[in-house]
Design a protein around this motif. Structure first.
Motif, PDB file in Angstrom:
ATOM      1  N   LEU A   1      44.188  45.397  50.665  1.00 47.52           N
ATOM      2  CA  LEU A   1      44.841  46.706  50.717  1.00 47.52           C
ATOM      3  C   LEU A   1      43.831  47.817  50.439  1.00 47.52           C
ATOM      4  O   LEU A   1      43.838  48.856  51.098  1.00 47.52           O
ATOM      5  N   GLU A   2      42.950  47.564  49.458  1.00 51.94           N
ATOM      6  CA  GLU A   2      41.965  48.582  49.116  1.00 51.94           C
ATOM      7  C   GLU A   2      40.984  48.804  50.268  1.00 51.94           C
ATOM      8  O   GLU A   2      40.557  49.924  50.530  1.00 51.94           O
TER       9      GLU A   2
ATOM     10  N   ALA B   1      43.324  51.360  45.579  1.00 53.86           N
ATOM     11  CA  ALA B   1      42.549  50.978  44.395  1.00 53.86           C
ATOM     12  C   ALA B   1      43.415  51.130  43.141  1.00 53.86           C
ATOM     13  O   ALA B   1      43.205  50.446  42.134  1.00 53.86           O
ATOM     14  N   ALA B   2      44.406  52.023  43.222  1.00 54.75           N
ATOM     15  CA  ALA B   2      45.314  52.250  42.089  1.00 54.75           C
ATOM     16  C   ALA B   2      46.035  50.971  41.661  1.00 54.75           C
ATOM     17  O   ALA B   2      46.454  50.839  40.515  1.00 54.75           O
ATOM     18  N   LEU B   3      46.154  50.011  42.580  1.00 55.25           N
ATOM     19  CA  LEU B   3      46.876  48.765  42.262  1.00 55.25           C
ATOM     20  C   LEU B   3      46.126  47.926  41.235  1.00 55.25           C
ATOM     21  O   LEU B   3      46.713  47.064  40.590  1.00 55.25           O
ATOM     22  N   SER B   4      44.827  48.166  41.091  1.00 58.74           N
ATOM     23  CA  SER B   4      44.036  47.359  40.164  1.00 58.74           C
ATOM     24  C   SER B   4      44.104  47.894  38.732  1.00 58.74           C
ATOM     25  O   SER B   4      43.573  47.265  37.817  1.00 58.74           O
ATOM     26  N   ALA B   5      44.770  49.033  38.531  1.00 55.78           N
ATOM     27  CA  ALA B   5      44.917  49.554  37.164  1.00 55.78           C
ATOM     28  C   ALA B   5      45.669  48.528  36.316  1.00 55.78           C
ATOM     29  O   ALA B   5      46.603  47.879  36.798  1.00 55.78           O
ATOM     30  N   ALA B   6      45.250  48.424  35.049  1.00 53.77           N
ATOM     31  CA  ALA B   6      45.818  47.385  34.177  1.00 53.77           C
ATOM     32  C   ALA B   6      47.323  47.537  34.006  1.00 53.77           C
ATOM     33  O   ALA B   6      48.041  46.555  33.847  1.00 53.77           O
ATOM     34  N   ARG B   7      47.811  48.784  34.037  1.00 58.16           N
ATOM     35  CA  ARG B   7      49.239  48.982  33.775  1.00 58.16           C
ATOM     36  C   ARG B   7      50.142  48.614  34.947  1.00 58.16           C
ATOM     37  O   ARG B   7      51.343  48.442  34.788  1.00 58.16           O
TER      38      ARG B   7
ATOM     39  N   PRO C   1      48.521  41.249  57.231  1.00 60.21           N
ATOM     40  CA  PRO C   1      48.398  39.966  57.940  1.00 60.21           C
ATOM     41  C   PRO C   1      47.698  38.941  57.041  1.00 60.21           C
ATOM     42  O   PRO C   1      46.708  39.269  56.378  1.00 60.21           O
ATOM     43  N   VAL C   2      48.220  37.744  57.013  1.00 61.92           N
ATOM     44  CA  VAL C   2      47.632  36.687  56.193  1.00 61.92           C
ATOM     45  C   VAL C   2      46.158  36.486  56.572  1.00 61.92           C
ATOM     46  O   VAL C   2      45.312  36.243  55.717  1.00 61.92           O
ATOM     47  N   ALA C   3      45.871  36.676  57.858  1.00 63.62           N
ATOM     48  CA  ALA C   3      44.507  36.458  58.344  1.00 63.62           C
ATOM     49  C   ALA C   3      43.491  37.402  57.690  1.00 63.62           C
ATOM     50  O   ALA C   3      42.296  37.109  57.643  1.00 63.62           O
ATOM     51  N   SER C   4      43.968  38.553  57.176  1.00 61.63           N
ATOM     52  CA  SER C   4      43.029  39.516  56.586  1.00 61.63           C
ATOM     53  C   SER C   4      42.729  39.217  55.118  1.00 61.63           C
ATOM     54  O   SER C   4      41.968  39.935  54.480  1.00 61.63           O
TER      55      SER C   4
ATOM     56  N   LYS D   1      41.108  36.992  52.051  1.00 58.88           N
ATOM     57  CA  LYS D   1      40.036  36.019  51.808  1.00 58.88           C
ATOM     58  C   LYS D   1      40.620  34.712  51.312  1.00 58.88           C
ATOM     59  O   LYS D   1      40.225  33.634  51.724  1.00 58.88           O
ATOM     60  N   SER D   2      41.550  34.812  50.370  1.00 52.70           N
ATOM     61  CA  SER D   2      42.289  33.625  49.939  1.00 52.70           C
ATOM     62  C   SER D   2      43.722  34.062  49.661  1.00 52.70           C
ATOM     63  O   SER D   2      43.997  35.251  49.514  1.00 52.70           O
ATOM     64  N   LEU D   3      44.621  33.098  49.619  1.00 48.34           N
ATOM     65  CA  LEU D   3      46.040  33.458  49.503  1.00 48.34           C
ATOM     66  C   LEU D   3      46.436  33.661  48.044  1.00 48.34           C
ATOM     67  O   LEU D   3      47.140  32.835  47.452  1.00 48.34           O
ATOM     68  N   ASP D   4      46.013  34.771  47.465  1.00 45.53           N
ATOM     69  CA  ASP D   4      46.447  35.118  46.123  1.00 45.53           C
ATOM     70  C   ASP D   4      46.536  36.634  45.971  1.00 45.53           C
ATOM     71  O   ASP D   4      46.128  37.392  46.862  1.00 45.53           O
ATOM     72  N   VAL D   5      47.087  37.056  44.837  1.00 47.28           N
ATOM     73  CA  VAL D   5      47.345  38.479  44.627  1.00 47.28           C
ATOM     74  C   VAL D   5      46.048  39.291  44.591  1.00 47.28           C
ATOM     75  O   VAL D   5      45.984  40.393  45.142  1.00 47.28           O
ATOM     76  N   ALA D   6      44.996  38.745  43.963  1.00 42.55           N
ATOM     77  CA  ALA D   6      43.722  39.469  43.884  1.00 42.55           C
ATOM     78  C   ALA D   6      43.200  39.783  45.297  1.00 42.55           C
ATOM     79  O   ALA D   6      42.740  40.894  45.557  1.00 42.55           O
ATOM     80  N   SER D   7      43.286  38.809  46.205  1.00 45.34           N
ATOM     81  CA  SER D   7      42.815  39.029  47.579  1.00 45.34           C
ATOM     82  C   SER D   7      43.685  40.044  48.315  1.00 45.34           C
ATOM     83  O   SER D   7      43.197  40.818  49.141  1.00 45.34           O
ATOM     84  N   LEU D   8      44.973  40.022  48.000  1.00 49.01           N
ATOM     85  CA  LEU D   8      45.884  40.985  48.621  1.00 49.01           C
ATOM     86  C   LEU D   8      45.491  42.404  48.200  1.00 49.01           C
ATOM     87  O   LEU D   8      45.425  43.314  49.027  1.00 49.01           O
ATOM     88  N   LYS D   9      45.210  42.583  46.886  1.00 50.60           N
ATOM     89  CA  LYS D   9      44.785  43.898  46.404  1.00 50.60           C
ATOM     90  C   LYS D   9      43.491  44.327  47.110  1.00 50.60           C
ATOM     91  O   LYS D   9      43.355  45.486  47.515  1.00 50.60           O
ATOM     92  N   ALA D  10      42.556  43.388  47.258  1.00 49.74           N
ATOM     93  CA  ALA D  10      41.272  43.702  47.898  1.00 49.74           C
ATOM     94  C   ALA D  10      41.496  44.110  49.356  1.00 49.74           C
ATOM     95  O   ALA D  10      40.893  45.077  49.837  1.00 49.74           O
TER      96      ALA D  10
END
Lengths: 152, 259
Positions: B214-215, B222-228, B198-201, B203-212
């Motif tokens: 999900l985590e 947390a695996a999504l934050s791996a550099a590869r 949900p967009v409401a969850s 913090k801001s509308l960007d990929v970094a916030s989406l990863k946060a």
């Protein structure tokens, strides 16, 4: 001018070239790269390969790479066909065909297209061997090959 | 209208069909199993680990039709004169349509046999494909038509084609969400193909916030934050700063290995 396809069925390089050249008298060179499934890769007994892709993005990525090539070299045609699904050793997997008035542009653009296809188009290979199934790892050498095209 | 399998006292009983006239009877049932497009492609190419999926499912359906009376308590054992099970691969809806036709000259209908054949053929398809896709759904199992017997001919009224899985996964109107897909090795490692955030969850509308977000939902992400791990927003390569809009499709995947 640019034609990109993702398909599970086999392609025929001769047929692709006939389409590319139909009605054209200004093309002096066609360079084609055909990639085949090897039975030796990460393990020595590859029995089959399955290829997954990201429908929608794949076509867009291939088209984008082809557009970059046409803006960099004077090309008269680009055809890219990439197969997905299950393939066996010796099966053709990818074809990049480039037409130009002169050979140098066609050779270089074909090389450029393959280097970028391998690092930017969302395809993933899974190898099936007698000793198990695993996802193929990306190679640093492919990344370096694509990087050498970066303009200073 | 009464239920023929209930007697005057409301108890289940088997209907005595000895006095019914023998007529030519036929029933056609259908159903489908919805799967991922790549599972359907593997099935089409015979690439699944358990071998020839459709031939096995066909035999399973035919065998099941012959044994319907062992499964359904008040069904009669019938000497079927014909059982067929056919498949149609539907790329557009990403499913396999299953149809069974059962026929006999007898005193009782064969719709249960046709429905059983379709159900068991679908179950066998699931069993044969589950190694690569556990998310498959079996749906729309129904009687298409039947002929013969006291009630004569019956056809299902035409109806709208059931929604495909893609359509049914679209978030309900009014709930702003980001669709997140996981592809290839990452999908298998996370054992997740798709989630909605949900967009409401965010913090801001960007990929970094989406990863946060999900985590926060599940530590596996947390695996999504791996550099590869790569990311695409609406089919274009993206990075942590890429802005999201509601309704966007975001995909996470490992480095590509095509060509």
């Amino acid at each position: 001018m640019i034609d990109v396809r993702v398909q599970s069925s086999v392609f025929d390089v001769g047929e692709e070239q006939r389409y590319l050249l139909a009605g054209r008298c200004d093309i002096g060179a066609v360079v084609t790269f055909t990639g085949l499934v090897r039975d030796v890769n990460e393990r020595p007994d590859v029995q089959a390969l399955s290829l997954e892709h990201y429908p929608g993005m794949t076509e867009a990525a291939l088209r984008d790479i082809a557009e970059q090539a046409t803006s960099r070299w004077p090309l008269e045609g680009v055809r890219i066909v990439h197969r997905v699904g299950r393939l066996s050793p010796s099966d053709p997997i990818v074809m990049v065909m480039v037409a130009s008035a002169h050979r140098r542009a066609a050779f270089d653009a074909c090389d450029f297209l393959m280097d970028h296809l391998k690092t930017r188009a969302p395809f993933w290979k899974k190898e099936h061997t007698a000793s198990g199934t695993y996802w193929v790892s990306a190679r640093d050498s492919d990344v370096r090959a694509a990087d050498r095209w970066e303009e200073a | 209208m009464s239920l023929t399998h209930l007697n005057a006292r409301g108890e289940a009983h088997m209907v005595d069909v000895g006095d019914k006239a023998e007529t030519q009877r036929e029933a056609v049932a259908s159903g489908r199993i919805v799967m991922r497009p790549d599972t359907l492609a593997l099935l089409a190419e015979g690439g699944l680990p358990k071998g020839d999926v459709l031939a096995t499912a066909r035999i399973a359906g035919i065998q099941a039709a012959k044994r319907t009376h062992e499964l359904i308590p008040l069904c009669h054992a019938l000497l079927l004169s014909k059982v067929s099970v056919d498949f149609r691969l539907d790329e557009a809806a990403s499913c396999v349509h299953v149809e069974s036709r059962c026929r006999l000259a007898g005193r009782t209908g064969v719709e249960m046999e046709a429905l059983t054949a379709v159900s068991v053929a679908c179950l066998t398809l699931y069993d044969m494909c589950k190694a690569v896709d556990k998310d498959m759904t079996i749906d729309g199992v129904c009687l298409e038509h039947k002929t013969g017997g006291k009630s004569g001919e019956w056809h299902r009224a035409a109806e709208e084609v059931p929604a495909t899985r893609e359509a049914s996964e679209t978030p309900p109107v009014g709930v702003a969400a980001i669709r997140v897909k996981f592809l290839a090795e990452l999908r298998e490692r996370l054992d997740t193909e798709e989630v909605e955030v949900p967009v409401a969850s965010l913090k801001s509308l960007d990929v970094a916030s989406l990863k946060a977000a999900l985590e926060a939902r599940d530590s596996r992400f947390a695996a999504l934050s791996a550099a590869r791990i790569l990311c695409a927003v609406d089919h274009a390569m993206a990075h942590d700063d890429t802005t999201l809009r509601e309704g966007d499709e975001v995909a996470f995947f490992p480095p590509v290995t095509g060509g």
